[in-house]
Structures are given as C-alpha cells and as structure tokens.
Design a protein around this motif. Structure first.
Motif, short mmCIF file in Angstrom:
data_model
loop_
_atom_site.label_atom_id
_atom_site.label_comp_id
_atom_site.label_asym_id
_atom_site.label_seq_id
_atom_site.Cartn_x
_atom_site.Cartn_y
_atom_site.Cartn_z
N TYR A 87 60.68 -1.95 57.41
CA TYR A 87 59.59 -2.69 56.77
C TYR A 87 60.10 -4.12 56.63
O TYR A 87 61.29 -4.38 56.77
CB TYR A 87 59.30 -2.08 55.38
N GLY A 88 59.19 -5.05 56.36
CA GLY A 88 59.62 -6.41 56.13
C GLY A 88 58.47 -7.27 55.63
O GLY A 88 57.30 -6.87 55.71
N LEU A 89 58.82 -8.43 55.12
CA LEU A 89 57.83 -9.42 54.69
C LEU A 89 57.92 -10.64 55.58
O LEU A 89 59.01 -11.19 55.78
CB LEU A 89 58.07 -9.82 53.23
N GLY A 90 56.78 -11.05 56.14
CA GLY A 90 56.75 -12.20 57.02
C GLY A 90 56.53 -13.49 56.26
O GLY A 90 56.72 -13.57 55.04
N ASP A 91 56.07 -14.49 56.99
CA ASP A 91 55.89 -15.82 56.40
C ASP A 91 54.49 -16.04 55.84
O ASP A 91 54.14 -17.15 55.42
CB ASP A 91 56.20 -16.90 57.44
N GLY A 92 53.69 -15.00 55.83
CA GLY A 92 52.35 -15.11 55.27
C GLY A 92 51.28 -15.48 56.26
O GLY A 92 50.09 -15.49 55.91
N THR A 93 51.64 -15.77 57.50
CA THR A 93 50.65 -16.11 58.51
C THR A 93 50.10 -14.83 59.14
O THR A 93 50.67 -13.75 59.00
CB THR A 93 51.25 -17.00 59.61
N ASP A 94 49.01 -14.96 59.84
CA ASP A 94 48.38 -13.83 60.52
C ASP A 94 49.33 -13.27 61.58
O ASP A 94 49.84 -14.01 62.42
CB ASP A 94 47.07 -14.29 61.16
N SER B 219 49.38 6.66 60.37
CA SER B 219 49.37 5.94 59.09
C SER B 219 48.22 6.41 58.22
O SER B 219 47.17 6.84 58.72
CB SER B 219 49.23 4.43 59.35
N ARG B 220 48.41 6.31 56.90
CA ARG B 220 47.28 6.41 55.99
C ARG B 220 46.48 5.12 56.10
O ARG B 220 47.04 4.02 56.12
CB ARG B 220 47.76 6.61 54.56
N LEU B 221 45.17 5.24 56.16
CA LEU B 221 44.31 4.07 56.31
C LEU B 221 43.87 3.61 54.92
O LEU B 221 42.76 3.88 54.46
CB LEU B 221 43.11 4.40 57.20
N VAL B 222 44.79 2.92 54.26
CA VAL B 222 44.57 2.48 52.87
C VAL B 222 44.91 1.00 52.75
O VAL B 222 45.65 0.45 53.57
CB VAL B 222 45.45 3.31 51.89
N PRO B 223 44.37 0.34 51.71
CA PRO B 223 44.63 -1.10 51.58
C PRO B 223 46.09 -1.44 51.32
O PRO B 223 46.61 -2.43 51.85
CB PRO B 223 43.75 -1.50 50.39
N GLU B 224 46.76 -0.63 50.49
CA GLU B 224 48.13 -0.95 50.11
C GLU B 224 49.08 -0.77 51.29
O GLU B 224 49.10 0.28 51.93
CB GLU B 224 48.59 -0.06 48.95
N LEU B 225 49.85 -1.79 51.61
CA LEU B 225 50.89 -1.79 52.64
C LEU B 225 50.35 -1.72 54.06
O LEU B 225 50.86 -2.37 54.96
CB LEU B 225 51.88 -0.62 52.45
N LYS B 226 49.32 -0.92 54.30
CA LYS B 226 48.95 -0.55 55.66
C LYS B 226 47.89 -1.44 56.30
O LYS B 226 47.97 -1.77 57.48
CB LYS B 226 48.45 0.90 55.69
N LEU B 227 46.85 -1.79 55.53
CA LEU B 227 45.64 -2.34 56.12
C LEU B 227 45.88 -3.63 56.90
O LEU B 227 45.39 -3.78 58.03
CB LEU B 227 44.59 -2.57 55.04
N GLU B 228 46.60 -4.55 56.31
CA GLU B 228 46.82 -5.85 56.96
C GLU B 228 47.38 -5.67 58.37
O GLU B 228 46.89 -6.26 59.34
CB GLU B 228 47.79 -6.68 56.12
N GLY B 229 48.42 -4.85 58.51
CA GLY B 229 49.04 -4.66 59.81
C GLY B 229 48.16 -3.92 60.79
O GLY B 229 48.13 -4.25 61.98
N GLY C 142 55.26 -4.63 58.88
CA GLY C 142 55.48 -4.91 57.47
C GLY C 142 54.24 -5.53 56.86
O GLY C 142 53.12 -5.13 57.19
N GLU C 143 54.43 -6.51 56.02
CA GLU C 143 53.32 -7.23 55.40
C GLU C 143 53.51 -8.72 55.58
O GLU C 143 54.57 -9.18 55.97
CB GLU C 143 53.24 -6.89 53.91
N ARG C 144 52.45 -9.46 55.31
CA ARG C 144 52.45 -10.92 55.43
C ARG C 144 52.84 -11.37 56.84
O ARG C 144 53.55 -12.33 57.05
CB ARG C 144 53.37 -11.55 54.38
N GLY C 145 52.35 -10.62 57.84
CA GLY C 145 52.56 -11.01 59.23
C GLY C 145 53.87 -10.56 59.83
O GLY C 145 54.26 -11.06 60.90
#
Length: 404
Positions: free
Chosen positions: A300-307, A181-191, A278-281
């Motif tokens: 890819y996917g969007l979760g429920d916003g939890t960790d 992965s690219r180590l960037v804030p957009e899309l990647k960092l949270e996961g 994905g993002e948001r957990g």
C-alpha cells in the motif's frame, strides 16, 4: 487455549479472511477457536475450516451495547481464555464487556492503515507493517507485527489457467488485468476509478482488459465510469464480474493483478506480476527494486495527491508491452517473496505466542478500568465532533460500526 475471535463484518475482505485463516492455523496447533461476528458471505469459509461460528446480534452504533453484552456472555458461557478482536469496533466492545467486567485477556489486531486513538493503548496490539508499528510503539505498551499471511498451498500457480480464463470470458489473446477488491469508498474507490479510466488510454493493440472482481456500495459508481470507458474504447475494456466467494480462479486467470494488502500478496502467491494500489494517486509495480518499500510500509502507499490515472496506465502499459518471460520472472519473484516471508503457518505460531503472553499478564479490575478511561474520552470526543459535523451538514448523527 480457548480463543474467541471477534470480527466487525463477515463481508469478503482482507482483514476478515486473514482473521479466519490464522484462526484456523491456531486451531491446527491444538487450540480451540470460536469465530464471532455478524452473518455474512464468509460464514461458509468459517465452516470450511471447521471452526465454530457464533452469530453477533444486529449491528448498532459502535461500540454497540448489545455486542458488549453478547461478547461477554459468550466468553462466560464458553469459558474463553482470551478474546482476539479485529479492528476498533469489536476491540472496544470486547474491552467494555469480557475484558473489563470479567477480566478475560484481550488482544487487538488493526489492519487498517492507521490505528484510531481510542483503541486502548495498554492492550497488546498487532499491526500489519513495520511502518505502522514504528508510529504506534511510542504510544503503546506492546506492539507486534504480523504481516498479512497467505496460505501458499491453497494459493499457488496453476498448470493450466485456460478453464479459469474461459469461465471469466477472457479470450486467449487478451491480457487480463484483474482486481479482487471490495467495492467500497474507503481505501478502494479512488484507485479502482483510476484504473477504470486508465483503460481508455491504453493502446488497443495490446488487447488489455480490466476485470474487477468484487461487490459493495460503490459498484454502481464504478460501473458508470466503466460504461464511459467502454464507450470511448468501443469495446468491453472493463468488466465488473461481481463478487466471488473463492476468488482463486480470478487470480489464476490473470496476466497482471492490481491491488493492495492481502490481495496483492495472494496475487504474488499465484506468481502474477503485481501493480500495488494505494491512495492519493499511489501506484507502484512490485519488482526486486521496489520490494524494500513494501516490506517497510506494507503493500500500500500514499501518493502526492494527484490523479493516479496516468500512473496506473503507464505501469500497465509497461507490463503489457514487456516480454511474457519478463512478466513470468516478476511473478516468480513475487511467489518466492510470499513463501519466504508471509507463511500462514509462521503467522499462526507467532499469534499463539502473543496469546500466551497476554494470558500470563492479567490486570486487576481497578487497573483495567483506569486504562480504559483514556480511550473512552478519545472516542467520546470523536463522536461529538462527528455529530457536530453531520448536524452542520444536515445529515444523521449516528455512525454504524460497519464504517470502521
């Protein structure tokens, strides 16, 4: 046809790699393809495919007047039949230059998870999932889906992963979880942070280890969390390897891969079980039961916003405690899926057809100018809003095209 493929960056990333691989496939069909973009790591990949590279001027705030002029000049000098721009910044730079002023047909690909409103709506648009296409079709004249393709010959299972594992320092009895992965804030960092934290909660008896292959502006932040996880575990449970221009050895060495988009697909081509990030957990393993989800919305996917830390830990634990034969079956399922649906050759043929259709439908200058008025107004409003926000926060108001 003579095609100019315009990229916003030559850093290692899925959109750029897809663009170069499909460009080479289109060239293999008998067309001439020139790649245009800033210098970067993927320059050597362009050379390896035997494509011509034209270096863009230094980046400015997108859309950059220098790039507008430069793309137009390359198109004029080389007698380009069509420009294919990847992501919004090159799309606007090509639209204001080669397209508006010279009438060179323009096709746009956006492989981000949403299409900005300032991407001109009258131009042929290529996206990576049916879900995004369905969202865009009510607003756009022409939307195509080309799922991110994979070269299934270059990316394939290896008979002996031992050398690749040894090169990465993976012991024979370790279960290697790999992220490329690219180590960037957009899309990647949270996961990536969630996966790094998750390793502290996995049974040490599994001998599971996470290797993060890549580089970028978020590396120091991820390393800090990795150091904390390793201290809690009392061993090196997370390793940041740095970037690999050719990451095939990383996929070959893996027992399990975590990732999204083209990275997940490449792992499937290597017959590795995959947990989609994905993002948001959001975390979901690829199985025959979950495949329809990914065929609809992309890998890819969007979760429920939890960790998502507990979610990825549970998914990795389930795969880590599974019989190795079950992991192999999941890997073979992924390989069959990629070969059947995500062929690079099929994507190249489809893209060439879109080019031919775009060349056949040219607009006159008045219609081109009128069609660009609406996206220009959207972009001006966006930049004004961003400037107000940054001014209120005491930050600089400029935004580089690399932010796209």
């Amino acid at each position: 046809m003579r095609i100019l493929t315009c990229l916003h960056t030559m850093e290692i990333g899925g959109s750029q790699i897809n663009a170069i691989e499909i460009a080479a496939t289109v060239a293999g069909l008998g067309h001439e393809v020139i790649v245009y973009g800033p210098d970067g790591d993927l320059r050597s990949m362009v050379d390896e495919w035997g494509l011509e590279f034209v270096q863009a001027p230094p980046k400015g705030e997108a859309p950059s007047p220098r790039n507008v002029a430069a793309i137009g000049e390359v198109a004029r000098q080389r007698g380009v039949d069509l420009v294919h721009a990847y992501e919004w910044a090159p799309a606007l730079e090509a639209a204001y230059g080669a397209y508006l002023r010279r009438g060179v047909p323009l096709v746009v690909t956006v492989l981000s998870m949403e299409v900005p409103a300032w991407v001109p709506r009258h131009l042929p648009l290529i996206v990576g999932t049916e879900q995004i296409a369905a969202q865009e079709r009510p607003h756009r004249a022409e939307v195509h889906v080309i799922e991110p393709p994979i070269d299934t010959t270059a990316n394939a299972p290896v008979a002996d992963p031992g050398p690749a594992r040894r090169a990465l320092g993976i012991a024979d009895d370790e279960i290697a979880v790999v992220s490329v992965s690219r180590l960037v804030p957009e899309l990647k960092l949270e996961g990536l942070l969630a996966a790094t934290r998750a390793m502290a909660g996995i049974d040490p008896g599994l001998r599971m280890r996470l290797l993060i292959v890549g580089d970028g502006e978020s590396r120091a932040q991820i390393q800090q969390v990795a150091d904390k996880t390793n201290a809690e575990v009392g061993a090196e449970a997370v390793t940041l390897t740095g970037a690999m221009l050719d990451p095939r050895d990383a996929y070959a060495a893996a027992d399990i891969v975590i990732g999204m988009g083209s990275s997940a697909l490449r792992a499937m081509a290597f017959a590795k079980p995959v947990v989609v990030q994905g993002e948001r957990g959001f975390w979901l393993p690829l199985t025959p039961q979950t495949l329809p989800v990914f065929l609809e919305q992309g890998f890819y996917g969007l979760g429920d916003g939890t960790d998502g830390t507990d979610r990825v830990a549970a998914a990795l634990t389930e795969l880590g405690t599974a019989d190795p034969e079950h992991r192999a079956e999941l890997g073979e399922f992924g390989r069959r899926t990629v070969v059947d649906r995500f062929s690079l050759q099929a994507a190249g043929r489809r893209q060439a057809e879109i080019y031919e259709q775009a060349i056949a439908r040219r607009l006159n200058l008045a219609r081109r100018a009128g069609a660009l008025a609406h996206p220009t107004a959207h972009l001006v409003n966006f930049k004004a809003s961003l400037a107000r926000q940054r001014f209120a926060a005491g930050r600089p108001t400029t935004r580089s095209g690399s932010d796209s």
